[in-house]
Design a protein around this motif. Structure first.
Motif, PDB file in Angstrom:
ATOM      1  N   THR A  47      31.751  41.932  36.633  1.00  0.00           N
ATOM      2  CA  THR A  47      32.024  40.605  37.171  1.00  0.00           C
ATOM      3  C   THR A  47      32.594  39.709  36.083  1.00  0.00           C
ATOM      4  OG1 THR A  47      30.166  40.831  38.703  1.00  0.00           O
ATOM      5  CG2 THR A  47      31.012  38.604  38.331  1.00  0.00           C
ATOM      6  N   PRO A  48      33.693  39.006  36.347  1.00  0.00           N
ATOM      7  CA  PRO A  48      34.268  38.133  35.323  1.00  0.00           C
ATOM      8  C   PRO A  48      33.395  36.906  35.080  1.00  0.00           C
ATOM      9  CG  PRO A  48      35.429  37.839  37.397  1.00  0.00           C
ATOM     10  CD  PRO A  48      34.491  39.005  37.603  1.00  0.00           C
ATOM     11  N   ASP A  49      33.382  36.440  33.843  1.00  0.00           N
ATOM     12  CA  ASP A  49      32.646  35.222  33.516  1.00  0.00           C
ATOM     13  C   ASP A  49      33.378  33.985  34.027  1.00  0.00           C
ATOM     14  OD1 ASP A  49      30.594  36.565  32.171  1.00  0.00           O
ATOM     15  OD2 ASP A  49      31.792  36.667  30.346  1.00  0.00           O
ATOM     16  N   SER A  50      34.717  34.081  34.111  1.00  0.00           N
ATOM     17  CA  SER A  50      35.511  32.967  34.622  1.00  0.00           C
ATOM     18  C   SER A  50      36.798  33.529  35.202  1.00  0.00           C
ATOM     19  CB  SER A  50      35.827  31.957  33.514  1.00  0.00           C
ATOM     20  OG  SER A  50      36.627  32.560  32.506  1.00  0.00           O
ATOM     21  N   GLY A  51      37.517  32.689  35.937  1.00  0.00           N
ATOM     22  CA  GLY A  51      38.759  33.132  36.551  1.00  0.00           C
ATOM     23  C   GLY A  51      38.519  33.737  37.918  1.00  0.00           C
ATOM     24  N   ARG A  52      39.619  34.096  38.592  1.00  0.00           N
ATOM     25  CA  ARG A  52      39.549  34.650  39.930  1.00  0.00           C
ATOM     26  C   ARG A  52      40.358  35.939  40.009  1.00  0.00           C
ATOM     27  NH1 ARG A  52      35.334  32.691  41.776  1.00  0.00           N
ATOM     28  NH2 ARG A  52      35.935  33.373  43.880  1.00  0.00           N
ATOM     29  N   LEU A  53      39.933  36.835  40.877  1.00  0.00           N
ATOM     30  CA  LEU A  53      40.627  38.090  41.126  1.00  0.00           C
ATOM     31  C   LEU A  53      41.126  38.095  42.568  1.00  0.00           C
ATOM     32  CD1 LEU A  53      41.289  41.122  40.469  1.00  0.00           C
ATOM     33  CD2 LEU A  53      39.043  41.640  41.428  1.00  0.00           C
ATOM     34  N   ARG A  54      42.425  38.279  42.739  1.00  0.00           N
ATOM     35  CA  ARG A  54      42.992  38.367  44.082  1.00  0.00           C
ATOM     36  C   ARG A  54      43.615  39.742  44.278  1.00  0.00           C
ATOM     37  NH1 ARG A  54      42.938  33.602  46.676  1.00  0.00           N
ATOM     38  NH2 ARG A  54      42.607  31.742  45.407  1.00  0.00           N
ATOM     39  N   ILE A  55      43.302  40.370  45.386  1.00  0.00           N
ATOM     40  CA  ILE A  55      43.862  41.672  45.728  1.00  0.00           C
ATOM     41  C   ILE A  55      44.621  41.518  47.036  1.00  0.00           C
ATOM     42  CG2 ILE A  55      43.377  44.085  46.212  1.00  0.00           C
ATOM     43  CD1 ILE A  55      40.838  43.865  44.605  1.00  0.00           C
ATOM     44  N   PHE A  56      45.933  41.754  46.975  1.00  0.00           N
ATOM     45  CA  PHE A  56      46.814  41.572  48.132  1.00  0.00           C
ATOM     46  C   PHE A  56      46.636  40.188  48.753  1.00  0.00           C
ATOM     47  CE2 PHE A  56      45.908  46.210  48.011  1.00  0.00           C
ATOM     48  CZ  PHE A  56      47.166  46.613  47.590  1.00  0.00           C
ATOM     49  N   GLY A  57      46.513  39.188  47.868  1.00  0.00           N
ATOM     50  CA  GLY A  57      46.459  37.797  48.301  1.00  0.00           C
ATOM     51  C   GLY A  57      45.082  37.286  48.674  1.00  0.00           C
ATOM     52  N   GLU A  58      44.108  38.174  48.782  1.00  0.00           N
ATOM     53  CA  GLU A  58      42.755  37.767  49.181  1.00  0.00           C
ATOM     54  C   GLU A  58      41.851  37.661  47.954  1.00  0.00           C
ATOM     55  OE1 GLU A  58      41.875  36.960  52.251  1.00  0.00           O
ATOM     56  OE2 GLU A  58      43.877  37.425  53.034  1.00  0.00           O
ATOM     57  N   ASP A  59      41.060  36.614  47.907  1.00  0.00           N
ATOM     58  CA  ASP A  59      40.128  36.435  46.799  1.00  0.00           C
ATOM     59  C   ASP A  59      39.023  37.492  46.900  1.00  0.00           C
ATOM     60  OD1 ASP A  59      38.203  35.593  44.926  1.00  0.00           O
ATOM     61  OD2 ASP A  59      38.766  33.497  45.172  1.00  0.00           O
ATOM     62  N   ALA A  60      38.954  38.365  45.886  1.00  0.00           N
ATOM     63  CA  ALA A  60      37.965  39.440  45.886  1.00  0.00           C
ATOM     64  C   ALA A  60      36.963  39.290  44.754  1.00  0.00           C
ATOM     65  CB  ALA A  60      38.668  40.791  45.780  1.00  0.00           C
ATOM     66  N   THR A  61      36.955  38.143  44.089  1.00  0.00           N
ATOM     67  CA  THR A  61      36.129  37.966  42.900  1.00  0.00           C
ATOM     68  C   THR A  61      34.668  38.282  43.151  1.00  0.00           C
ATOM     69  OG1 THR A  61      37.636  36.172  42.279  1.00  0.00           O
ATOM     70  CG2 THR A  61      35.598  36.387  41.008  1.00  0.00           C
ATOM     71  N   ASP A  62      34.154  37.858  44.294  1.00  0.00           N
ATOM     72  CA  ASP A  62      32.732  38.038  44.577  1.00  0.00           C
ATOM     73  C   ASP A  62      32.466  39.143  45.604  1.00  0.00           C
ATOM     74  OD1 ASP A  62      32.042  35.846  42.871  1.00  0.00           O
ATOM     75  OD2 ASP A  62      32.704  34.477  44.452  1.00  0.00           O
ATOM     76  N   SER A  63      33.490  39.899  45.952  1.00  0.00           N
ATOM     77  CA  SER A  63      33.313  40.966  46.940  1.00  0.00           C
ATOM     78  C   SER A  63      32.656  42.189  46.306  1.00  0.00           C
ATOM     79  CB  SER A  63      34.665  41.373  47.529  1.00  0.00           C
ATOM     80  OG  SER A  63      35.266  40.303  48.230  1.00  0.00           O
ATOM     81  N   PRO A  64      31.707  42.815  46.995  1.00  0.00           N
ATOM     82  CA  PRO A  64      31.107  44.049  46.464  1.00  0.00           C
ATOM     83  C   PRO A  64      32.139  45.171  46.454  1.00  0.00           C
ATOM     84  CG  PRO A  64      30.336  43.619  48.693  1.00  0.00           C
ATOM     85  CD  PRO A  64      31.108  42.412  48.276  1.00  0.00           C
ATOM     86  N   PRO A  65      31.966  46.152  45.576  1.00  0.00           N
ATOM     87  CA  PRO A  65      32.950  47.236  45.464  1.00  0.00           C
ATOM     88  C   PRO A  65      33.281  47.917  46.787  1.00  0.00           C
ATOM     89  CG  PRO A  65      31.399  47.338  43.638  1.00  0.00           C
ATOM     90  CD  PRO A  65      30.888  46.289  44.568  1.00  0.00           C
ATOM     91  N   ALA A  66      32.289  48.141  47.624  1.00  0.00           N
ATOM     92  CA  ALA A  66      32.508  48.886  48.866  1.00  0.00           C
ATOM     93  C   ALA A  66      33.420  48.154  49.843  1.00  0.00           C
ATOM     94  CB  ALA A  66      31.170  49.181  49.541  1.00  0.00           C
ATOM     95  N   LEU A  67      33.537  46.827  49.693  1.00  0.00           N
ATOM     96  CA  LEU A  67      34.360  46.050  50.616  1.00  0.00           C
ATOM     97  C   LEU A  67      35.753  45.775  50.079  1.00  0.00           C
ATOM     98  CD1 LEU A  67      31.775  43.464  52.014  1.00  0.00           C
ATOM     99  CD2 LEU A  67      32.451  45.699  52.940  1.00  0.00           C
ATOM    100  N   ARG A  68      36.060  46.264  48.892  1.00  0.00           N
ATOM    101  CA  ARG A  68      37.391  46.052  48.322  1.00  0.00           C
ATOM    102  C   ARG A  68      38.338  47.172  48.771  1.00  0.00           C
ATOM    103  NH1 ARG A  68      36.568  43.317  42.345  1.00  0.00           N
ATOM    104  NH2 ARG A  68      34.744  42.066  42.934  1.00  0.00           N
ATOM    105  N   PRO A  69      39.626  46.859  48.952  1.00  0.00           N
ATOM    106  CA  PRO A  69      40.587  47.876  49.415  1.00  0.00           C
ATOM    107  C   PRO A  69      41.024  48.797  48.278  1.00  0.00           C
ATOM    108  CG  PRO A  69      41.731  45.814  49.027  1.00  0.00           C
ATOM    109  CD  PRO A  69      40.259  45.537  48.775  1.00  0.00           C
ATOM    110  N   VAL A  70      40.034  49.399  47.629  1.00  0.00           N
ATOM    111  CA  VAL A  70      40.260  50.098  46.363  1.00  0.00           C
ATOM    112  C   VAL A  70      39.579  51.471  46.379  1.00  0.00           C
ATOM    113  CG1 VAL A  70      39.764  50.051  43.873  1.00  0.00           C
ATOM    114  CG2 VAL A  70      40.412  47.951  45.052  1.00  0.00           C
ATOM    115  N   SER A  71      40.280  52.473  45.841  1.00  0.00           N
ATOM    116  CA  SER A  71      39.674  53.762  45.521  1.00  0.00           C
ATOM    117  C   SER A  71      39.840  54.000  44.026  1.00  0.00           C
ATOM    118  CB  SER A  71      40.335  54.898  46.302  1.00  0.00           C
ATOM    119  OG  SER A  71      40.022  54.831  47.675  1.00  0.00           O
TER     120      SER A  71
END
Length: 234
Positions: A47-71
């Motif tokens: 988890t980042p200490d600051s800043g935001r993470l966006r995946i395909f335009g959606e804010d995923a910073t606080d999303s759990p791994p299982a809900l991210r569109p990632v393998s």
């Protein structure tokens, strides 16, 4: 697009980059530069200490791994030795292995895509290193996630297998139009596979450019050392 903006803080890793979708981006740099940490942030394992993470335009910073569109595919294939290949691949669909007939058809299709047709009933210890890594690719495919993260997936393979697995990765990317981030220490992987390069140095994004531009760099610095170039004689 994947974007992680941050603010410089002493003794921390700071990443700020927008990564193009539908391409293979190589993440390179010296050991300890933050390559695996960047992948872990995108995957949600850190988890980042600051800043935001966006995946395909959606804010995923606080999303759990299982809900991210990632393998994610790691250097170690992480197959269960006591389960056959079809079951190992099926874990990518359902960790509880509650699989429908359609799911089993997807597993067979994925095994065919990676050159493992007919291997469904085999156990991992009976496969070669390259075949086990192909099974890991199949497990990622059945997850049907548009973003694929690979952390040194070819590191334990000999040169011939590296070549084969690189060709497989390129073919899968073309077929599925996936966005791929590939952590590698090898300039040959960049040369053969990457559209763009994200070069990390001391925990920051030092370069973000087309792979061809990156490979032409000759200045006597950390990039040149990565590429295997020698600085000019003084």
């Amino acid at each position: 697009m994947v974007r992680f903006p941050g603010h410089p803080v002493p003794q921390t890793l700071v990443f700020d980059a927008a990564i193009e979708s539908g391409k293979i981006t190589a993440i390179t740099g010296a050991s300890g530069s933050g390559k695996s940490t960047l992948l872990n942030l995108i995957a949600g394992f850190e988890t980042p200490d600051s800043g935001r993470l966006r995946i395909f335009g959606e804010d995923a910073t606080d999303s759990p791994p299982a809900l991210r569109p990632v393998s994610v595919i790691f250097q170690e294939h992480n197959l269960f030795a006591h389960l056959d290949i079809a079951t190992n691949v099926g874990l990518g669909i359902s960790p509880a292995l509650k699989l429908t007939s359609a799911d089993r058809a997807r597993i067979e299709s994925a095994l065919d895509d990676v050159g493992l047709a007919g291997f469904a009933g085999r156990l991992p210890p009976t496969l070669s290193g390259g075949e086990r890594q192909r099974a890991a690719f199949a497990r990622a495919l059945v997850r049907n996630r548009p973003l694929l993260l690979l952390d040194e997936p070819f590191a334990a393979l000999d040169p011939a297998l590296r070549q084969d697995m690189g060709e497989l990765l390129a073919a899968l990317q073309e077929k599925h139009a996936s966005t791929i981030l590939l952590v590698t220490h090898h300039a040959d992987d960049v040369r053969r596979l990457a559209d763009r390069v994200l070069f990390l140095d001391d925990g920051k994004v030092a370069l973000h450019e087309e792979a061809g531009t990156f490979l032409q760099r000759t200045e006597p610095d950390v990039v040149a050392r990565f590429l295997g170039a020698r600085p000019p004689a003084s």
